[in-house]
Design a protein around this motif. Structure first.
Motif, short mmCIF file in Angstrom:
data_model
loop_
_atom_site.label_atom_id
_atom_site.label_comp_id
_atom_site.label_asym_id
_atom_site.label_seq_id
_atom_site.Cartn_x
_atom_site.Cartn_y
_atom_site.Cartn_z
N VAL A 89 2.57 4.32 5.06
CA VAL A 89 1.68 3.33 4.44
C VAL A 89 1.30 3.72 3.03
O VAL A 89 1.04 2.87 2.19
CB VAL A 89 0.35 3.11 5.22
N HIS A 90 1.28 5.02 2.78
CA HIS A 90 0.82 5.47 1.46
C HIS A 90 1.72 4.92 0.36
O HIS A 90 1.25 4.57 -0.73
CB HIS A 90 0.77 6.99 1.41
N ALA A 91 3.00 4.86 0.63
CA ALA A 91 3.95 4.38 -0.38
C ALA A 91 3.65 2.95 -0.80
O ALA A 91 4.00 2.51 -1.89
CB ALA A 91 5.36 4.48 0.17
N GLN A 92 2.97 2.21 0.06
CA GLN A 92 2.71 0.80 -0.25
C GLN A 92 1.23 0.52 -0.49
O GLN A 92 0.77 -0.59 -0.30
CB GLN A 92 3.26 -0.08 0.87
N ARG A 93 0.54 1.56 -0.94
CA ARG A 93 -0.91 1.43 -1.12
C ARG A 93 -1.24 0.37 -2.18
O ARG A 93 -2.14 -0.45 -1.98
CB ARG A 93 -1.50 2.78 -1.53
N ASP A 94 -0.49 0.39 -3.27
CA ASP A 94 -0.77 -0.59 -4.32
C ASP A 94 -0.52 -2.01 -3.86
O ASP A 94 -1.31 -2.91 -4.10
CB ASP A 94 0.09 -0.29 -5.56
N GLU A 95 0.61 -2.14 -3.18
CA GLU A 95 0.97 -3.46 -2.66
C GLU A 95 -0.12 -3.98 -1.73
O GLU A 95 -0.54 -5.13 -1.80
CB GLU A 95 2.26 -3.32 -1.86
N PHE A 96 -0.58 -3.06 -0.89
CA PHE A 96 -1.64 -3.43 0.04
C PHE A 96 -2.89 -3.86 -0.72
O PHE A 96 -3.47 -4.91 -0.44
CB PHE A 96 -1.97 -2.26 0.97
N LEU A 97 -3.27 -3.05 -1.71
CA LEU A 97 -4.50 -3.35 -2.45
C LEU A 97 -4.43 -4.71 -3.14
O LEU A 97 -5.39 -5.47 -3.13
CB LEU A 97 -4.79 -2.25 -3.47
N GLN A 98 -3.29 -4.99 -3.72
CA GLN A 98 -3.15 -6.28 -4.41
C GLN A 98 -3.37 -7.45 -3.46
O GLN A 98 -4.11 -8.38 -3.75
CB GLN A 98 -1.77 -6.38 -5.06
N LEU A 99 -2.70 -7.36 -2.29
CA LEU A 99 -2.85 -8.46 -1.33
C LEU A 99 -4.27 -8.52 -0.78
O LEU A 99 -4.83 -9.60 -0.60
CB LEU A 99 -1.86 -8.29 -0.18
N TYR A 100 -4.83 -7.36 -0.55
CA TYR A 100 -6.18 -7.29 -0.01
C TYR A 100 -7.17 -7.92 -0.98
O TYR A 100 -8.09 -8.65 -0.60
CB TYR A 100 -6.54 -5.83 0.26
N GLN A 101 -6.98 -7.63 -2.27
CA GLN A 101 -7.91 -8.15 -3.28
C GLN A 101 -7.71 -9.65 -3.48
O GLN A 101 -8.65 -10.38 -3.76
CB GLN A 101 -7.69 -7.40 -4.60
#
Lengths: 770, 317
Positions: free
Chosen positions: A106-118
């Motif tokens: 999951v760490h590798a996609q932290r940015d991707e996650f944050l963008q969608l989350y925001q």
């Protein structure tokens, strides 16, 4: 909804910060609460914190714009040296864990996650087992959502209590905080949180209960529904509820986490919410089928395990079976056969461990023991074999498993509103379940899964997905909760998989008989009170009515005892001795009273000297009894809060036990059976099901009417935990249910009519005397 | 009770028995009660109990909750109608999940496999029985047909022979019209008898042969009883010529004997034909030669055979 967030952002901040200014116990987080007035380092009261830092002040949570951070910001803060949440220096252990955390998929996609989350209010996150989603995603959220700065929390639900506890423990460690402070958990009858808590792991049922008092769940800024693919009853209800809450609360963020790739159903349900998928760290698993269907799946499973042991290279074995008895039996047989293989064929040593829910924790822990070493240096390697129920399918991860043996069955809860039976039945698993099981072989390295059925059977016989729990449960308690949640239109409540109408019908009817709902379907005072208790409505009603029978203390104990797993221990090797011990506590009128005797003895001076030993000597579960004690305490608090009087009939009074039995009827009048003429069979009232008393009962044969706690469906129908009652009580305590006209002609109606006549005669005689 | 009344009425001629509402006597009542108690008190076998249990369960499971249920009435107030499903969208579940109780340790697919095998076996068995049955019926039918046709052939042969003889007689009559009919008949008879069998139409030669064989058998039997120890064919070299003549022992046997023992490939060939063909040939022969329809049983005056529907039996249905 999500679009409005940026505009609201600043307003919210201002508002929240105002809240923070109030002395809400938040001041202890001195480091960042004080930023209300700018950089805390400029704050004269906090100057001592910043003395040594000179110019290069560390990154601060409050310096980041909420819902606009990147993984870089978060990583900087994670690197320390001070803990971003506590302000304390980070430990050595933290640093080493941090390294491994950064290796998680999951760490590798932290940015991707944050963008969608925001960007979005609702997000569906798919992470296969081993991706680290349960531990990492909530932490990712914390750094971006900073709920504590807004006097809110992040909730992460788990279907199982054990998971909620163990994950909270792990995450507290990862964040270098004390469990129960910044990171806590909340499960039924146990709340390990504090006012500091910003991340709360909890069972889905607990969040649902919280929603009953706080319909908008305003304490939470983000809610994460983890393991949503398991589709527990509470998760399903929560999804329906949150679907409405997000409309009322545009600031609330919702993340649905699932371990299976079939997450499109969640997406569709939540108005096409964006989806993020993270691959798990798994190895390929080769799948083998049998050429022919098996005649005896247990025997076939044992054979397969032994074959693997004899011919496959190193690696541990995981075998799925259905229940305790089957598992213990298989363990014994495998051990015996393996010993022979060692003697005769020079096989490597094989350790066999059982694993099931009711196994004591220290024995459960043994499954993590490493495999035994070769008997002689350089000899054939040893391995361990774990024989488990489907708890090893998702909730527990055991490293080192390379071989999975899957007979394709599990015990599943079933409910049928027509005969009102909720029972555990051995049923074929689903395709999804089978895949999950196979996946367990690929955790450490490429593995093999042996399915004890044909490929054709896999394709044709197994259903795609396991039926969600909501389709397999009695909904009485759920309906009560929903009513309390303010959901009145239960018929059109938007559930992902609505149950059959009859299930709702039956639940409403039961609640009406229990006087929790009136004829209009509205919550009564009793219903409102009953919903306060985290109990089945029948138990709650019994508890609430108990003061009327002058035995609320006893009924409180009994309710607690009925809420915990099996009290009596009956090891296969010492059945006779165990039964003798049980007889010491036996009350001729039934099992409920016997349980009460056990509890009273347990609380006695003699037992309390060394309760553990005492339980062991008397073949009682110490764990269950202490748990009951705890449950009793929690329920007692609710009773006190609800101003329900706690009282007892004097033990010397001959009505002591009778009162308890009468109170039992007040909750369980719908679970009554009458003896069928002569013989051992009983017939359940209204449903006319022929049943037998469970062999474990202490009740004598001469009781015509009994209340039962449980209807167990196997090849025979059993009623378990039974106590004798009198028909007069039924007519007296539950006149609506025992309305003679609602019974069809037959033995039960005749018997009830006889009782009515008897009562009339008595009254006439009494009247005559006056 | 109703049943026993009916049973009482069974032999009675009267429709209404005046004694019907008879009160049961105390003895009868006691007997009935005892009987009932016995039935009730009889301990059922495990299997029976289990079957009862399962039956009760299945019965209850098959019966859905209806509008008499209090819950239904509450749901009705929310706009629920029978047949509706719950939820905000359509296609929700209408029926509770079916309860399946597993009673053994059979693996997944075993039941279906068993069922499949059983079904196959049943199907196979059914097919076999059906085939057997059909075959048998067909065989019987054919046998009957064959028998019937043989009978028809025999009849046709007789008719054909008669027609032929009549035709010949007419011809002879035309030739020697002035001779006495009696003598004529005799002459034709003798002529026929002495006719070599090879010259008889193959169509009914079999008939003639059979007749001859019969005749010989009859005679031999007769001779046997007459001459006691001697075979009729026995030729006593010492016997007087006159005796022989007087006893009617002509030497005609020899020719018959020869004929009967002679191989007749033409006849064998004809007899080897299937019955319908033999019959067909006979019928056609009579039509062509004598304008006679075997099926109409009528000799038409000319070759056009006006009025006959056809050459086969089916045409005459």
């Amino acid at each position: 909804m999500a679009d409005r967030r940026p505009d609201l952002e600043d307003n919210y901040r201002v508002k929240r910060q105002k809240v923070v200014e109030e002395p809400l116990g938040k001041m202890r987080q001195n480091g960042f609460v004080a930023d209300v007035k700018g950089d805390p380092s400029k704050n004269p009261y906090l100057a001592h914190h910043y003395q040594n830092e000179a110019s290069s002040s560390p990154p601060q949570l409050q310096n980041n714009k909420r819902h606009a951070t990147t993984s870089k910001d978060a990583e900087l803060m994670e690197n320390g040296p001070l803990n971003a949440f506590t302000g304390k220096p980070l430990s050595q252990q933290y640093m080493s864990i941090l390294k491994t955390r950064r290796d998680l998929p999951v760490h590798a996609q932290r940015d991707e996650f944050l963008q969608l989350y925001q960007k979005s209010q609702i997000l569906v996150f798919v992470g296969e087992t081993g991706s680290g989603k349960t531990t990492q995603i909530p932490q990712f959220v914390l750094f971006d959502d900073v709920p504590h700065l807004h006097n809110q929390m992040v909730a992460c639900t788990q279907p199982r209590r054990v998971a909620a506890m163990s994950v909270a423990q792990r995450v507290a460690q990862e964040m270098d905080v004390t469990l129960g402070e910044e990171v806590g958990y909340s499960i039924r009858f146990e709340d390990k949180t504090s006012p500091k808590t910003m991340l709360k792991y909890m069972t889905d049922g607990m969040l649902l209960r919280e929603a009953m008092h706080d319909n908008d769940l305003s304490r939470y800024s983000t809610i994460i529904l983890d393991e949503a693919h398991e589709r527990t009853l509470a998760t399903d209800i929560l999804m329906g509820l949150l679907k409405e809450v997000v409309l009322r609360r545009p600031d609330l963020k919702l993340i649905i986490m699932s371990a299976t790739l079939d997450a499109t159903k969640f997406q569709r349900y939540f108005h096409d919410a964006p989806l993020l998928a993270v691959p798990g760290r798994t190895h390929p698993v080769e799948i083998f089928y049998t050429p022919e269907p098996e005649r005896d799946y247990v025997e076939a499973a044992i054979r397969t395990v032994l074959q693997i042991h004899a011919s496959e290279p190193e690696g541990d074995i995981l075998l799925f079976l259905t229940g305790e008895e089957e598992i213990e039996d298989a363990c014994r047989k495998i051990s015996l056969e393996a010993d022979e293989m060692i003697r005769e064929a020079d096989a490597g040593p094989l350790k066999v461990y059982p694993l099931y829910g009711t196994l004591p924790p220290q024995q459960q822990q043994r499954i993590f023991d490493p495999a035994p070493p070769p008997r002689t240096p350089g000899g054939r390697p040893g391995r361990k074999c774990i024989v488990s129920t489907n708890i090893a399918e998702t909730s527990l991860t055991i490293d080192g498993i390379v071989y999975v043996v899957d007979p394709g069955f599990s015990k599943q809860k079933v409910y049928n509103p027509r005969i009102r039976v909720e029972s555990l039945l051995v049923s074929p698993i689903s395709k999804a379940s089978a895949q999950q099981r196979a996946g367990r072989a690929g955790r450490t390295r490429p593995g093999k899964c042996f399915r004890l059925y044909t490929e054709g059977a896999f394709k044709k016989e197994l259903i795609e997905q396991t039926y969600p729990e909501i389709l397999r449960s009695n909904l009485a308690s759920t309906v009560l909760e929903l009513k309390k949640l303010g959901i009145d239109d239960l018929v059109h409540f938007d559930l992902m998989d609505p149950p059959a109408p009859e299930t709702l019908m039956r639940a409403l009817e039961e609640l009406n008989y229990l006087a929790c709902l009136d004829d209009e379907g509205d919550l009564t005072t009793l219903g409102r009170l009953a919903s306060e208790f985290p109990l089945d409505p029948a138990l709650a009603v019994m508890l609430i009515s108990s003061p009327e029978f002058y035995c609320s203390n006893e009924i409180l104990s009994l309710t607690a005892l009925l809420s915990v797993p099996q009290l009596f221990v009956r090891p296969a090797s010492q059945r006779k001795r165990a039964d003798e011990m049980k007889d010491l506590f036996a009350h001729p009128d039934g099992d409920h009273l016997t349980m009460l005797n056990v509890y009273h003895a347990f609380k006695g001076d003699e037992a309390q000297k060394n309760p553990k030993q005492w339980c062991h000597d008397h073949f009682l579960s110490f764990r269950a009894l202490t748990q009951a004690d705890n449950v009793r305490l929690q329920l007692k608090r609710i009773m006190e809060r609800s101003e329900l009087e706690l009282m007892s009939t004097s033990f010397e009074d001959k009505k002591y036990y009778e009162n308890i039995r009468r109170a039992l009827v007040s909750g369980f009048f719908m679970q009554v059976a009458k003896r069928d003429g002569s013989g051992k069979t009983y017939v359940t009232v209204k449903d006319d099901q022929s049943v037998l008393l469970h062999p474990s009962t202490v009740l004598g044969q001469d009781s015509e009417w009994v209340v039962y706690n449980e209807f167990v469906l196997t090849t025979k129908n059993y009623i378990r935990t039974v106590t004798a009652v009198k028909p007069e009580w039924l007519l007296d305590i539950a006149p609506t249910y025992y309305d003679i006209d609602s019974f069809k002609k037959g033995e039960i109606r005749t018997a009830l009519q006889r009782t009515i006549d008897k009562i009339r005669r008595k009254e006439a005689i009494k009247g005559g005397r006056k | 009770m109703g049943n026993s009344d009916e049973e009482d009425d069974y032999m009675s001629m009267f429709i209404a028995e005046p004694t019907k509402p008879q009160q049961e006597t105390s003895i009868q009542r006691r007997a009935r009660k005892e009987r009932e108690a016995e039935i009730r008190g009889r301990v059922k076998s495990k299997a029976e109990k289990q079957a009862d249990e399962a039956a009760a369960r299945e019965a209850a499971l098959a019966k859905s909750l209806d509008s008499s249920n209090k819950g239904f009435k509450m749901m009705e107030k929310l706009g629920f109608k029978p047949g509706d499903t719950l939820g905000a969208t359509k296609h929700a579940r209408a029926e509770p999940i079916h309860l399946v109780i597993k009673e053994d340790r059979g693996g997944i697919g075993l039941d279906t496999e068993k069922k499949r095998k059983f079904r196959e076996q049943v199907e196979h068995e059914a097919k076999r029985v059906k085939a057997d049955e059909g075959e048998y019926r067909e065989r019987i039918r054919l046998e009957r047909e064959e028998k019937r046709r043989e009978g028809q052939i025999l009849n046709a042969q007789k008719v054909a022979e008669r027609l032929d003889n009549e035709a010949k007689d007419v011809a002879v009559l035309g030739e020697v019209s002035n001779t006495e009919p009696e003598a004529q008949g005799k002459s034709s008879d003798t002529q026929r008898a002495s006719e070599p069998s090879q010259s008889i139409n193959v169509l009914w030669r079999g008939l003639v042969r059979r007749r001859l064989e019969k005749e010989r058998e009859r005679r031999m039997r007769y001779d046997l009883t007459q001459s006691l120890s001697r075979l009729p064919t026995y030729e006593d070299p010492d016997e007087d010529e006159n005796y022989r003549l007087a006893l009617g022992k002509e030497n005609k046997w020899s020719s018959l004997e020869e004929e009967l023992e002679e191989e007749d490939p033409e006849l064998d060939e004809f007899n080897g034909l299937p019955s319908d063909q033999r019959l067909g040939r006979l019928v056609l022969y009579m039509r062509d030669t004598h304008h006679y329809c075997f099926w109409c049983k009528y000799q038409y005056p000319d070759g056009s055979m006006d009025g006959c529907p056809g050459t086969t039996e089916d045409d005459h249905d």
